[in-house]
Each structure stands twice: as structure tokens, then as C-alpha cells.
Design a protein around this motif. Structure first.
Motif, PDB file in Angstrom:
ATOM      1  N   PHE A   8      18.404 108.692  90.788  1.00 28.16           N
ATOM      2  CA  PHE A   8      17.101 109.016  90.212  1.00 28.16           C
ATOM      3  C   PHE A   8      17.231 109.838  88.938  1.00 28.16           C
ATOM      4  N   PHE A   9      16.176 109.806  88.131  1.00 25.83           N
ATOM      5  CA  PHE A   9      16.113 110.619  86.925  1.00 25.83           C
ATOM      6  C   PHE A   9      15.842 112.084  87.266  1.00 25.83           C
ATOM      7  N   THR A  10      15.080 112.331  88.359  1.00 23.42           N
ATOM      8  CA  THR A  10      14.691 113.697  88.726  1.00 23.42           C
ATOM      9  C   THR A  10      14.806 113.898  90.240  1.00 23.42           C
ATOM     10  N   HIS A  11      14.913 115.172  90.648  1.00 23.87           N
ATOM     11  CA  HIS A  11      14.923 115.495  92.074  1.00 23.87           C
ATOM     12  C   HIS A  11      13.617 115.081  92.737  1.00 23.87           C
ATOM     13  N   SER A  12      12.504 115.283  92.056  1.00 24.22           N
ATOM     14  CA  SER A  12      11.209 114.930  92.648  1.00 24.22           C
ATOM     15  C   SER A  12      11.106 113.423  92.885  1.00 24.22           C
ATOM     16  N   GLY A  13      11.728 112.626  92.022  1.00 28.16           N
ATOM     17  CA  GLY A  13      11.746 111.178  92.225  1.00 28.16           C
ATOM     18  C   GLY A  13      12.498 110.792  93.487  1.00 28.16           C
ATOM     19  N   ALA A  14      13.602 111.492  93.746  1.00 22.08           N
ATOM     20  CA  ALA A  14      14.384 111.234  94.957  1.00 22.08           C
ATOM     21  C   ALA A  14      13.581 111.598  96.201  1.00 22.08           C
ATOM     22  N   CYS A  41      20.491 113.683  87.705  1.00 15.12           N
ATOM     23  CA  CYS A  41      19.839 114.676  88.566  1.00 15.12           C
ATOM     24  C   CYS A  41      20.727 115.182  89.691  1.00 15.12           C
ATOM     25  N   GLY A  42      21.727 114.431  90.095  1.00 10.27           N
ATOM     26  CA  GLY A  42      22.664 114.911  91.100  1.00 10.27           C
ATOM     27  C   GLY A  42      22.288 114.627  92.543  1.00 10.27           C
ATOM     28  N   ILE A  43      21.094 114.076  92.778  1.00 11.11           N
ATOM     29  CA  ILE A  43      20.689 113.739  94.143  1.00 11.11           C
ATOM     30  C   ILE A  43      20.354 112.252  94.196  1.00 11.11           C
ATOM     31  N   GLY A  44      20.781 111.627  95.275  1.00 11.95           N
ATOM     32  CA  GLY A  44      20.530 110.205  95.444  1.00 11.95           C
ATOM     33  C   GLY A  44      20.038 109.937  96.851  1.00 11.95           C
ATOM     34  N   ALA A  45      19.676 108.693  97.095  1.00 13.68           N
ATOM     35  CA  ALA A  45      19.200 108.288  98.414  1.00 13.68           C
ATOM     36  C   ALA A  45      20.036 107.111  98.894  1.00 13.68           C
ATOM     37  N   LYS A  46      20.694 107.310 100.016  1.00 15.13           N
ATOM     38  CA  LYS A  46      21.388 106.199 100.661  1.00 15.13           C
ATOM     39  C   LYS A  46      20.396 105.595 101.633  1.00 15.13           C
ATOM     40  N   PHE A  47      20.190 104.285 101.494  1.00 16.67           N
ATOM     41  CA  PHE A  47      19.232 103.642 102.386  1.00 16.67           C
ATOM     42  C   PHE A  47      19.756 102.297 102.844  1.00 16.67           C
ATOM     43  N   ASP A  58      10.695 101.919  91.647  1.00 14.55           N
ATOM     44  CA  ASP A  58       9.604 102.539  90.899  1.00 14.55           C
ATOM     45  C   ASP A  58      10.177 103.174  89.639  1.00 14.55           C
ATOM     46  N   GLU A  59       9.338 103.827  88.854  1.00 14.79           N
ATOM     47  CA  GLU A  59       9.747 104.349  87.544  1.00 14.79           C
ATOM     48  C   GLU A  59      10.725 105.526  87.636  1.00 14.79           C
ATOM     49  N   GLU A  60      10.910 106.077  88.827  1.00 12.70           N
ATOM     50  CA  GLU A  60      11.810 107.222  89.012  1.00 12.70           C
ATOM     51  C   GLU A  60      13.268 106.815  89.216  1.00 12.70           C
ATOM     52  N   ILE A  61      13.506 105.550  89.532  1.00 16.60           N
ATOM     53  CA  ILE A  61      14.863 105.096  89.844  1.00 16.60           C
ATOM     54  C   ILE A  61      15.619 104.753  88.568  1.00 16.60           C
ATOM     55  N   GLU A  62      16.793 105.356  88.430  1.00 14.95           N
ATOM     56  CA  GLU A  62      17.667 105.076  87.287  1.00 14.95           C
ATOM     57  C   GLU A  62      18.577 103.881  87.588  1.00 14.95           C
TER      58      GLU A  62
END
Length: 79
Positions: A8-14, A41-47, A58-62
Motif C-alpha cells: 500500500f501507499f499508506t498505513h491507512s490504506g492497509a 509504507c512498510g505495511i502489507g496485507a497477506k491474503f 482500490d486506489e490505496e494499493i501500490e
């Protein structure tokens, strides 16, 4: 199930992605991003998802990587 790592671009996006995934009953875990994948941003989501992952973008995903054993394969990158 196929494993993915969303960056993500931002923590809030994650955090937003994590909430939305859980609302859709998609197994999701927020975690630090390996430095080799992104320095943003340093945080990601494993799904884990068997549908079309593009439905979740969405627009938050890099970037989104498919996790294949210990390898990360880039499958989506924001233009």
C-alpha cells in the motif's frame, strides 16, 4: 486458496483493505513488507483468495504479489 501480498501507499490504506477483506470473509493478515518488495509504507496485507484479485483493487494499493512457495511474483502494479 491462492496467497497474495498487497502493498500500500499508506498505513491507512492497509488498514482499510484489511477491514474490507474481513467483511467479505477473506482471510487477511497485516504484516511488515519485506524491504525487497517495497520501501513505501512498510505495511502489507497477506491474503488468501481464489476469486479474481482485481475485484479487490482500490486506489490505496501500490502492488500485489502472488506468493508462490517462497517467491513473490508481481501480478499488479498501479500505473
Amino acid at each position: 486458496m491462492t496467497a497474495y501480498m498487497a502493498i500500500f501507499f499508506t498505513h491507512s490504506g492497509a488498514i482499510k483493505f484489511d477491514r474490507n477483506a474481513k467483511r467479505k470473509n477473506i482471510s487477511c493478515e497485516l504484516m511488515p513488507v519485506p524491504r525487497k518488495l517495497s520501501s513505501n509504507c512498510g505495511i502489507g496485507a497477506k491474503f488468501f483468495y481464489d476469486g479474481n484479485f482485481e475485484d479487490l483493487i482500490d486506489e490505496e494499493i501500490e502492488k500485489i504479489f502472488k506468493i508462490n512457495e517462497q517467491e513473490h511474483i508481481l501480478v499488479y502494479e498501479e500505473d
